[in-house]
Write an enzyme that holds these catalytic residues in place. Structure first.
Site, PDB file in Angstrom:
ATOM      1  N   TRP A   1      37.385   3.960  20.055  1.00  0.00           N
ATOM      2  CA  TRP A   1      36.151   4.163  21.097  1.00  0.00           C
ATOM      3  C   TRP A   1      36.507   5.336  21.121  1.00  0.00           C
ATOM      4  O   TRP A   1      34.629   6.315  22.097  1.00  0.00           O
ATOM      5  CB  TRP A   1      36.292   3.377  22.008  1.00  0.00           C
ATOM      6  CG  TRP A   1      36.474   1.610  20.595  1.00  0.00           C
ATOM      7  CD1 TRP A   1      37.716   0.701  20.681  1.00  0.00           C
ATOM      8  CD2 TRP A   1      35.919   0.632  20.145  1.00  0.00           C
ATOM      9  NE1 TRP A   1      37.412  -0.387  20.329  1.00  0.00           N
ATOM     10  CE2 TRP A   1      36.065  -0.496  19.695  1.00  0.00           C
ATOM     11  CE3 TRP A   1      34.919   1.458  19.034  1.00  0.00           C
ATOM     12  CZ2 TRP A   1      35.662  -1.354  18.553  1.00  0.00           C
ATOM     13  CZ3 TRP A   1      33.819   0.278  18.362  1.00  0.00           C
ATOM     14  CH2 TRP A   1      34.300  -0.842  18.109  1.00  0.00           C
ATOM     15  N   ASP A   2      37.454   6.176  22.160  1.00  0.00           N
ATOM     16  CA  ASP A   2      36.651   7.515  22.390  1.00  0.00           C
ATOM     17  C   ASP A   2      36.052   8.183  21.249  1.00  0.00           C
ATOM     18  O   ASP A   2      35.697   9.024  21.995  1.00  0.00           O
ATOM     19  CB  ASP A   2      38.707   8.204  22.733  1.00  0.00           C
ATOM     20  CG  ASP A   2      38.614   7.061  24.555  1.00  0.00           C
ATOM     21  OD1 ASP A   2      37.873   7.007  25.356  1.00  0.00           O
ATOM     22  OD2 ASP A   2      39.486   6.981  24.301  1.00  0.00           O
ATOM     23  N   VAL A   3      36.984   8.181  20.342  1.00  0.00           N
ATOM     24  CA  VAL A   3      36.644   8.954  19.438  1.00  0.00           C
ATOM     25  C   VAL A   3      34.772   9.150  19.555  1.00  0.00           C
ATOM     26  O   VAL A   3      33.978  10.409  19.115  1.00  0.00           O
ATOM     27  CB  VAL A   3      36.968   9.418  18.100  1.00  0.00           C
ATOM     28  CG1 VAL A   3      36.343  10.431  16.924  1.00  0.00           C
ATOM     29  CG2 VAL A   3      38.442   9.610  18.298  1.00  0.00           C
TER      30      VAL A   3
ATOM     31  N   GLY B   1      32.465  10.228  22.112  1.00  0.00           N
ATOM     32  CA  GLY B   1      32.593  11.473  22.075  1.00  0.00           C
ATOM     33  C   GLY B   1      32.136  11.851  20.976  1.00  0.00           C
ATOM     34  O   GLY B   1      30.922  13.111  21.395  1.00  0.00           O
TER      35      GLY B   1
END
Lengths: 398, 398
Positions: free
Chosen positions: B168-170, B173
Site C-alpha cells: 500500500w505504501d508503494v 508513493g
C-alpha cells in the site's frame, strides 16, 4: 493562497488526450487514474470486447466488475487492430490528437512505437510488457519470481502465498502514469516525444530492492524468513479480542508505543519486560527483540475485552491499530468505504447497478474532485470519435 | 523518430527541484522515483536522523538498508523543523527554489500548506496522511481494514495474512509522484500552485474498488472467500515439481491455455475433462469451474519432472509461469535481479558495501537511464544548500 486560485471542474489534466489499446490491470489503471484527474482517454477494443472484457467478478447482468472499474471515465471506440487498416486508423487517431498512446498489447505496424514516432516526432508512446527478456509474465508470476511469496503467511507453511490483490499490477499502473506525465512535461518544454517502456517484472525487482529486502539478502546471503504477521524490525502483530475479532496493532514510532502503554495501562509491566531482557524497550530494535513477551501481555489485555471496548480505549489516542475486516465488513463498518468518504460516490455503470465508485484518491486544492465516472458502453463513442477522422482521412487520401 | 532526438543524460525531469521532509516509505519513495528521472531532491532531517533513519534491515556497519534504498539520489540537509526558525529556513528553501514541498510529517507554522501558498502562490505542496478522518494509519493497519488480509493464504486459516511487502505504501508513493507531476503540468500551463493531499487508507479503499473486489462484495453482500493460491476467474495455481521446487502457472488468455496444452501434451486429457464437466474449457470461466480437475492433471505432469525439465518444456512458448524463489534464490537464479538487467547496477552507499541498486524501472527512448544513485550521508549537503540561502536571508532581513 488558495482563495486567489479560481477552481475549475476540469481537473489538472484537462486537455490531455490519450488513446489506449490495453487489457487486464496495469495499463488500464494507468489511464483511468489520469482520466480521474481530467485527461480525455479513448480506449480501442475489438467489437466483441478485448481479452479482459468478461473477466470475473461479474455483475448479475453479466458485466465484468473488473473491466468496469478499470475503465471508468473513458470513451470506448471499437476498431479491429488485428488489421493493417484498423491500426492505420488508430495511428491517425493518435497522431491527429494529442499524440499519446498507451498499450500493453503487441503494437505492430502503424502502431509500433517507432512507426508512431516516425509519423510524428512529438508522440509519447507508453508500453508495458511482462519481462525485459521478452518472456511472458503477469502479476502472479512476477510475484512468484521476486521472493515476496515466500515471505508472507504463517510460520511453517510449506507453500508460498500468492497475493489476493494484484499489487504488482497496481504499482505498475501508477508508475506508467508517472512516466507518461514525466514525458509530457518534457514534451511541453522541448517539443520532443519519446517511447516510455516498462516491464512488470522490473516493478517487482525494483520494489524488493527499494524496501531493503533484496540488499538484505545480498549482504547476508540469506532470504529473510517468514515474519508471520509480525512487523519486521519494530513491535506489531495481530491480536484476538474476547469477542473473536482480530485487530492489527503496530508501533513504529516512540509516540505510538507510549500511546499504547498509556491506553492499555501496561507501562509498568513493560518496564519489567525491559528489565528482564536487559533493555528498556525504548527503541524499535529492542521492542522487536522482546516482541513475543510484549505481545503476550498485549494479547492478555485484548483477550479480556470486546472490540468495542478496545476501540473506546484507543479512540483519540495515537495508537496505530485497525480491526481486520473482510470486504463485506468493510462496507458495513467503515465510513471510509462509504459515500461519507468524499472519494466515493454510488454510480451505476453499464450492466452494473449503483456501486461505490472511487474518484481520484488525490485531493487537489485548486479543483473540486471530478465526479465519480461511469464506465463506457463498448463502442459507444466509435462514431463520434472516428467519424470525423474517417471523413478527414478519406478527403486527404489521394 | 528517435534518431532525431538528441539524448541528454539529465533525465526528463531535469530542472525540477523538490524539497522534502519525509519518513518511512510512501513519501520518500515518491521523491526517490522522481530523482531517478532527473529531479533534484533535497531532504530535510533532524541532525540525529529522522524517525526511520535506523529502521531495519541494517547493514553490518549499522546503516539502514531501508532508509538507504528509499533516499538514493537525494541531497541531505539537516535542519530542525521542530523549531519555528528551522521551519522558516525550510519554507525559504522551498519558496526560493522551485516551490515544491513533499511531506508526510506534521507540517506546522511556516511549512503548513496554506502558509507556503500564502508566501508564494505557485507553490506545490504534496502531503500524505494516514486516514482522511485524521486517525493514525500505516500500511499494516490499512491492510487490515480494507479486506485484503482476509483474502490471502491457505483455506481454513483462521487468522488474516499480513503483507510481507508494504504494497500500500508503494502504491501510495507512485500515486503521490503522479499527483505531483499533474500539479506541475498545470502550474506550467496556468502559473497556479496547489496543495495535493493523499491519505494512505484511500489508496487501499480505492484499489479494492478498482480491481472489482469492493463492488463484488457490495452487490453480493458477501466477501469473496480465500482463493488460496488459485487465480480467481481463470485457471492458475502453484504446482510442485519432482525435485521439490514449486512454480506458479497461470492461463489468463486462450493463447496461454493452448500453449500449456501443447507444452505438456495434455490436450486430449483436457478434452475429456471438458466432456466430463459438459463444457469444452475454451474460456476462462469454464476453466475456473473445472480448475481442480485441470490442476490434478497438471500436478501429475509437474510432479513427474524436475524444474529444469519443466523450464525446458516451457522455454520459448507462451506458457505463463515462474518458479517461486526466495530473495536469495532470486539473486542466484534470475538474471533480471543482476547487473545483466540494465535496471540494476552494483552501487555502494554510506555504511553499505556495493549492492544491487535500481535505476528507474522506466526505459525512455529520449534518455539513457541515469546512473544508479548513491544515498546521501546525513547532512552532507547542509552547507552547500543552506549556506547561500542563509546569507541571502540575512542580507534581505531588515
Amino acid at each position: 493562497m488558495a482563495a486567489a486560485v479560481a477552481p475549475t471542474d476540469q481537473g489538472p489534466l484537462a486537455g490531455l488526450r490519450i488513446v489506449e489499446s490495453t487489457a487486464f490491470i496495469a495499463a488500464p489503471l494507468a489511464t483511468m487514474s489520469l482520466a480521474a484527474l481530467g485527461a480525455e482517454v479513448i480506449r480501442l477494443d475489438p467489437s466483441e470486447g478485448g481479452l479482459d472484457h468478461q473477466r470475473w467478478p461479474l455483475s448479475q447482468e453479466g458485466a465484468s466488475l473488473y473491466w468496469t472499474m478499470l475503465n471508468r471515465g473513458k470513451k470506448s471506440v471499437t476498431l479491429d487492430l488485428r488489421t493493417e487498416e484498423g491500426r492505420e486508423a488508430a495511428a491517425r487517431l493518435v497522431c491527429e490528437g494529442d499524440g499519446i498512446f498507451v498499450t500493453n498489447l503487441p503494437a505492430r505496424g502503424a502502431l509500433a512505437p517507432e512507426a508512431l514516432l516516425d509519423r510524428r516526432q512529438d508522440v509519447i508512446v507508453v508500453t508495458l510488457d511482462g519481462s525485459p527478456d521478452g518472456a511472458t509474465a503477469i502479476d502472479y508470476t512476477v510475484h512468484a519470481a521476486c521472493g515476496a511469496a515466500q515471505m508472507a503467511g504463517p510460520a511453517g507453511l510449506d507453500s508460498p502465498v500468492n497475493n489476493a490483490v494484484p499489487f504488482w499490477d497496481v504499482i505498475a499502473g501508477r508508475t506508467l502514469a508517472m512516466g507518461l506525465l514525466a514525458a509530457e512535461l518534457e514534451r511541453r518544454r522541448t517539443g520532443r516525444g519519446q517511447h516510455v517502456a516498462l516491464s512488470l517484472s522490473d516493478i517487482a525487482m525494483e520494489t524488493m530492492a527499494n524496501v531493503g529486502i533484496l540488499p538484505e539478502a545480498e549482504l547476508s546471503g540469506e532470504a529473510r524468513p517468514r515474519q508471520e504477521n509480525w512487523v519486521y524490525g519494530s513491535f506489531g502483530r495481530d491480536f484476538e479480542t474476547r469477542c473473536g475479532r482480530r485487530f492489527m496493532l503496530a508501533t513504529v514510532t516512540g509516540k505510538q508505543w507510549r500511546a499504547l502503554l498509556s491506553a492499555t495501562g501496561l507501562g509498568t509491566a513493560m518496564d519489567r519486560i525491559g528489565e528482564a531482557f536487559g533493555a528498556p524497550l525504548d527503541d524499535d530494535a529492542e521492542r522487536f527483540r522482546a516482541r513475543h513477551a510484549i505481545a503476550a501481555l498485549v494479547q492478555d489485555w485484548a483477550g479480556a475485552r470486546d472490540l468495542t471496548q478496545i476501540a473506546d480505549a484507543f479512540a483519540g489516542t495515537s495508537v496505530c491499530w485497525s480491526p481486520y475486516r473482510d470486504a463485506a465488513q468493510l462496507l458495513a463498518e467503515d465510513a471510509r468505504a462509504s459515500p461519507r468518504n468524499p472519494m466515493f460516490a454510488r454510480q451505476a455503470h453499464p450492466g452494473v447497478p449503483p456501486v461505490l465508485t472511487p474518484r481520484t484518491p488525490l485531493r487537489l486544492s485548486a479543483h473540486p474532485r471530478l465526479a465519480a465516472a461511469r464506465a463506457p458502453d463498448l463502442g459507444a463513442d466509435t462514431a463520434s470519435v472516428l467519424g470525423p477522422l474517417d471523413t478527414a482521412g478519406k478527403e486527404a487520401d489521394p
